[in-house]
Design a protein around this motif. Structure first.
Motif, PDB file in Angstrom:
ATOM      1  N   GLY A   1       0.789  -1.225   0.000  1.00 46.86           N
ATOM      2  CA  GLY A   1       0.000   0.000   0.000  1.00 46.86           C
ATOM      3  C   GLY A   1       0.819   1.271   0.000  1.00 46.86           C
ATOM      4  O   GLY A   1       1.802   1.411  -0.721  1.00 46.86           O
ATOM      5  N   ASP A   2       0.406   2.200   0.849  1.00 45.85           N
ATOM      6  CA  ASP A   2       1.086   3.482   0.999  1.00 45.85           C
ATOM      7  C   ASP A   2       1.439   3.664   2.476  1.00 45.85           C
ATOM      8  O   ASP A   2       1.137   2.798   3.294  1.00 45.85           O
ATOM      9  CB  ASP A   2       0.202   4.617   0.478  1.00 45.85           C
ATOM     10  N   PRO A   3       2.099   4.770   2.846  1.00 44.36           N
ATOM     11  CA  PRO A   3       2.485   4.947   4.250  1.00 44.36           C
ATOM     12  C   PRO A   3       1.330   4.835   5.241  1.00 44.36           C
ATOM     13  O   PRO A   3       1.493   4.285   6.337  1.00 44.36           O
ATOM     14  CB  PRO A   3       3.110   6.346   4.259  1.00 44.36           C
ATOM     15  N   ALA A   4       0.166   5.348   4.876  1.00 46.03           N
ATOM     16  CA  ALA A   4      -0.985   5.267   5.782  1.00 46.03           C
ATOM     17  C   ALA A   4      -1.376   3.810   6.039  1.00 46.03           C
ATOM     18  O   ALA A   4      -1.629   3.412   7.178  1.00 46.03           O
ATOM     19  CB  ALA A   4      -2.165   6.043   5.202  1.00 46.03           C
ATOM     20  N   VAL A   5      -1.420   3.021   4.982  1.00 42.40           N
ATOM     21  CA  VAL A   5      -1.766   1.610   5.117  1.00 42.40           C
ATOM     22  C   VAL A   5      -0.689   0.871   5.912  1.00 42.40           C
ATOM     23  O   VAL A   5      -0.989   0.056   6.794  1.00 42.40           O
ATOM     24  CB  VAL A   5      -1.942   0.961   3.725  1.00 42.40           C
ATOM     25  N   ARG A   6       0.567   1.146   5.618  1.00 42.09           N
ATOM     26  CA  ARG A   6       1.665   0.432   6.292  1.00 42.09           C
ATOM     27  C   ARG A   6       1.740   0.753   7.783  1.00 42.09           C
ATOM     28  O   ARG A   6       2.217  -0.064   8.565  1.00 42.09           O
ATOM     29  CB  ARG A   6       2.996   0.750   5.614  1.00 42.09           C
TER      30      ARG A   6
ATOM     31  N   ILE B   1      13.567 -19.029   8.566  1.00 43.47           N
ATOM     32  CA  ILE B   1      14.377 -18.121   7.751  1.00 43.47           C
ATOM     33  C   ILE B   1      15.100 -18.909   6.663  1.00 43.47           C
ATOM     34  O   ILE B   1      15.838 -19.853   6.965  1.00 43.47           O
ATOM     35  CB  ILE B   1      15.386 -17.364   8.627  1.00 43.47           C
ATOM     36  N   PRO B   2      14.901 -18.571   5.399  1.00 42.84           N
ATOM     37  CA  PRO B   2      15.502 -19.328   4.287  1.00 42.84           C
ATOM     38  C   PRO B   2      16.956 -18.944   4.041  1.00 42.84           C
ATOM     39  O   PRO B   2      17.456 -17.944   4.556  1.00 42.84           O
ATOM     40  CB  PRO B   2      14.629 -18.935   3.100  1.00 42.84           C
ATOM     41  N   GLU B   3      17.610 -19.762   3.220  1.00 41.58           N
ATOM     42  CA  GLU B   3      18.976 -19.446   2.777  1.00 41.58           C
ATOM     43  C   GLU B   3      18.953 -18.258   1.820  1.00 41.58           C
ATOM     44  O   GLU B   3      19.810 -17.366   1.870  1.00 41.58           O
ATOM     45  CB  GLU B   3      19.584 -20.653   2.069  1.00 41.58           C
ATOM     46  N   LYS B   4      17.951 -18.265   0.932  1.00 44.43           N
ATOM     47  CA  LYS B   4      17.776 -17.200  -0.048  1.00 44.43           C
ATOM     48  C   LYS B   4      16.280 -17.001  -0.263  1.00 44.43           C
ATOM     49  O   LYS B   4      15.497 -17.959  -0.173  1.00 44.43           O
ATOM     50  CB  LYS B   4      18.414 -17.567  -1.399  1.00 44.43           C
ATOM     51  N   ALA B   5      15.894 -15.770  -0.553  1.00 43.37           N
ATOM     52  CA  ALA B   5      14.474 -15.505  -0.810  1.00 43.37           C
ATOM     53  C   ALA B   5      14.301 -14.168  -1.510  1.00 43.37           C
ATOM     54  O   ALA B   5      15.156 -13.281  -1.405  1.00 43.37           O
ATOM     55  CB  ALA B   5      13.675 -15.514   0.491  1.00 43.37           C
ATOM     56  N   ALA B   6      13.181 -14.040  -2.204  1.00 46.72           N
ATOM     57  CA  ALA B   6      12.832 -12.762  -2.832  1.00 46.72           C
ATOM     58  C   ALA B   6      11.342 -12.765  -3.140  1.00 46.72           C
ATOM     59  O   ALA B   6      10.737 -13.819  -3.387  1.00 46.72           O
ATOM     60  CB  ALA B   6      13.628 -12.538  -4.113  1.00 46.72           C
ATOM     61  N   TYR B   7      10.769 -11.570  -3.094  1.00 44.78           N
ATOM     62  CA  TYR B   7       9.366 -11.383  -3.462  1.00 44.78           C
ATOM     63  C   TYR B   7       9.278 -10.281  -4.506  1.00 44.78           C
ATOM     64  O   TYR B   7       9.842  -9.202  -4.330  1.00 44.78           O
ATOM     65  CB  TYR B   7       8.525 -10.991  -2.246  1.00 44.78           C
ATOM     66  N   LEU B   8       8.570 -10.567  -5.589  1.00 44.15           N
ATOM     67  CA  LEU B   8       8.335  -9.569  -6.627  1.00 44.15           C
ATOM     68  C   LEU B   8       6.854  -9.566  -6.973  1.00 44.15           C
ATOM     69  O   LEU B   8       6.220 -10.619  -7.042  1.00 44.15           O
ATOM     70  CB  LEU B   8       9.158  -9.880  -7.879  1.00 44.15           C
ATOM     71  N   LYS B   9       6.326  -8.367  -7.178  1.00 46.10           N
ATOM     72  CA  LYS B   9       4.927  -8.272  -7.585  1.00 46.10           C
ATOM     73  C   LYS B   9       4.762  -7.268  -8.705  1.00 46.10           C
ATOM     74  O   LYS B   9       5.533  -6.303  -8.824  1.00 46.10           O
ATOM     75  CB  LYS B   9       4.037  -7.892  -6.401  1.00 46.10           C
ATOM     76  N   PHE B  10       3.777  -7.521  -9.530  1.00 46.47           N
ATOM     77  CA  PHE B  10       3.357  -6.582 -10.561  1.00 46.47           C
ATOM     78  C   PHE B  10       2.161  -5.863  -9.974  1.00 46.47           C
ATOM     79  O   PHE B  10       1.098  -6.451  -9.781  1.00 46.47           O
ATOM     80  CB  PHE B  10       2.995  -7.321 -11.846  1.00 46.47           C
ATOM     81  N   GLU B  11       2.303  -4.598  -9.641  1.00 50.35           N
ATOM     82  CA  GLU B  11       1.295  -3.868  -8.884  1.00 50.35           C
ATOM     83  C   GLU B  11       0.101  -3.431  -9.721  1.00 50.35           C
ATOM     84  O   GLU B  11       0.252  -3.024 -10.867  1.00 50.35           O
ATOM     85  CB  GLU B  11       1.906  -2.618  -8.246  1.00 50.35           C
ATOM     86  N   GLN B  12      -1.069  -3.524  -9.098  1.00 47.29           N
ATOM     87  CA  GLN B  12      -2.218  -2.811  -9.615  1.00 47.29           C
ATOM     88  C   GLN B  12      -1.982  -1.362  -9.193  1.00 47.29           C
ATOM     89  O   GLN B  12      -1.884  -1.073  -7.999  1.00 47.29           O
ATOM     90  CB  GLN B  12      -3.504  -3.371  -8.991  1.00 47.29           C
ATOM     91  N   PRO B  13      -1.815  -0.425 -10.129  1.00 52.54           N
ATOM     92  CA  PRO B  13      -1.296   0.903  -9.786  1.00 52.54           C
ATOM     93  C   PRO B  13      -2.136   1.713  -8.815  1.00 52.54           C
ATOM     94  O   PRO B  13      -1.588   2.531  -8.075  1.00 52.54           O
ATOM     95  CB  PRO B  13      -1.183   1.604 -11.149  1.00 52.54           C
ATOM     96  N   ALA B  14      -3.436   1.518  -8.782  1.00 56.54           N
ATOM     97  CA  ALA B  14      -4.278   2.313  -7.888  1.00 56.54           C
ATOM     98  C   ALA B  14      -4.217   1.806  -6.459  1.00 56.54           C
ATOM     99  O   ALA B  14      -4.028   2.562  -5.510  1.00 56.54           O
ATOM    100  CB  ALA B  14      -5.716   2.322  -8.387  1.00 56.54           C
ATOM    101  N   SER B  15      -4.353   0.494  -6.271  1.00 52.90           N
ATOM    102  CA  SER B  15      -4.420  -0.082  -4.928  1.00 52.90           C
ATOM    103  C   SER B  15      -3.071  -0.539  -4.395  1.00 52.90           C
ATOM    104  O   SER B  15      -2.899  -0.705  -3.196  1.00 52.90           O
ATOM    105  CB  SER B  15      -5.360  -1.291  -4.940  1.00 52.90           C
ATOM    106  N   ARG B  16      -2.129  -0.781  -5.303  1.00 44.98           N
ATOM    107  CA  ARG B  16      -0.827  -1.375  -4.982  1.00 44.98           C
ATOM    108  C   ARG B  16      -0.944  -2.807  -4.480  1.00 44.98           C
ATOM    109  O   ARG B  16       0.005  -3.361  -3.941  1.00 44.98           O
ATOM    110  CB  ARG B  16      -0.051  -0.511  -3.985  1.00 44.98           C
ATOM    111  N   PHE B  17      -2.102  -3.411  -4.624  1.00 43.61           N
ATOM    112  CA  PHE B  17      -2.219  -4.850  -4.442  1.00 43.61           C
ATOM    113  C   PHE B  17      -1.447  -5.530  -5.570  1.00 43.61           C
ATOM    114  O   PHE B  17      -1.134  -4.920  -6.590  1.00 43.61           O
ATOM    115  CB  PHE B  17      -3.687  -5.292  -4.503  1.00 43.61           C
TER     116      PHE B  17
END
Length: 262
Positions: free
Chosen positions: A96-101, A164-180
């Motif tokens: 989300g944004d700072p307010a949501v976080r 806790i993993p040895e390696k990890a990553a998260y990537l998302k393609f955002e819906q620009p309005a909601s950031r979901f």
């Protein structure tokens, strides 16, 4: 908005007792609940706020990995999990944004289990344990479909434990309005193998991509995924993208997540 009573317990026991009353509903960050109440899609008689319960807040290392209280805000996870689990912290910092976080909580997100939320992918890919006031639930058993979980009536999440993993990553393609996440992929490599969880794509909610896990467990490299593909059948199709588009995104993001983790 429908009139309601607000109760602010200071202990888990008080919260459980309050939730036992007719018409009561738990309130954590409220980033989904409050908008639905404003639209009168949800009209509880009582909201039981969990954000004042000290034992449900904070981030610390413990047995089995990183322990996060369910009432911990996303912004706190982003800051305090960074040293121990950078991929999880980065995910939290991108919600989300700072307010949501600064209002939303990890427990609220997992309890709601929105099909496009980020935390379900982290919990499932990490093989996390969702701890409630009654029991401990493995992530593989917890998520049961769109907005559906293993939680029973009156049961609340108190803590989440992330190996806790040895390696990890998260990537998302955002819906620009909601950031979901229009589609998001969390990849986590453990000594026992690789786990891959996809959010934002399926009509059944977050899911593990078993074929990608097997390929990456044998060879943790983007090239291991070349021959694989996901079907667009059963994927979310809306004005933002078709099922085939989301299936394609899942593969692209998995490859990029592997590269980022490496």
């Amino acid at each position: 908005m429908h009139n309601f009573e607000l109760v602010k317990p200071s202990t888990i026991a008080e919260a459980v007792a309050a939730l036992g009353q007719e018409g009561a509903q738990a309130l954590s960050g409220g980033q989904t609940l409050i908008p639905t109440m404003k639209q009168r899609l949800n009209m509880p008689d009582m909201l039981v706020s969990l954000t004042g319960i000290a034992e449900m807040k904070g981030v610390c290392k413990g047995d089995g990995g990183l322990h996060i209280g369910a009432a911990t805000q996303h912004a706190v996870v982003a800051k305090e999990a960074a040293a121990a689990y950078p991929a999880l912290a980065k995910l939290a910092g991108g919600i989300g944004d700072p307010a949501v976080r600064n209002r939303g909580t990890i427990g609220g997100s997992l309890a709601n289990n929105d099909p496009s939320a980020c935390y379900p992918a982290a919990a499932l890919a990490s093989g996390a344990t969702i701890v409630t006031n009654q029991r401990s639930i493995a992530a593989d058993d917890y998520f049961q479909g769109m907005f559906a979980t293993a939680l029973e009536e009156g049961e609340i999440i108190t803590e989440i434990r992330f190996p806790i993993p040895e390696k990890a990553a998260y990537l998302k393609f955002e819906q620009p309005a909601s950031r979901f996440a229009l589609t998001g992929v969390f990849v986590a490599k453990y000594p026992s193998g690789v786990r891959v969880a996809v959010t934002g794509a399926s009509n059944d909610g977050v899911f593990r991509w078993a074929e990608a896990e097997a390929a990456l467990s044998a060879n943790f490299a983007p090239s291991a995924l070349e021959s694989l593909s996901l079907s667009g059948e059963g994927m979310i199709a809306d004005l933002h993208g078709s099922g085939d588009y989301r299936a394609h995104l899942a593969k692209v993001l998995t490859k990029r997540a592997v590269l980022a983790a490496s």
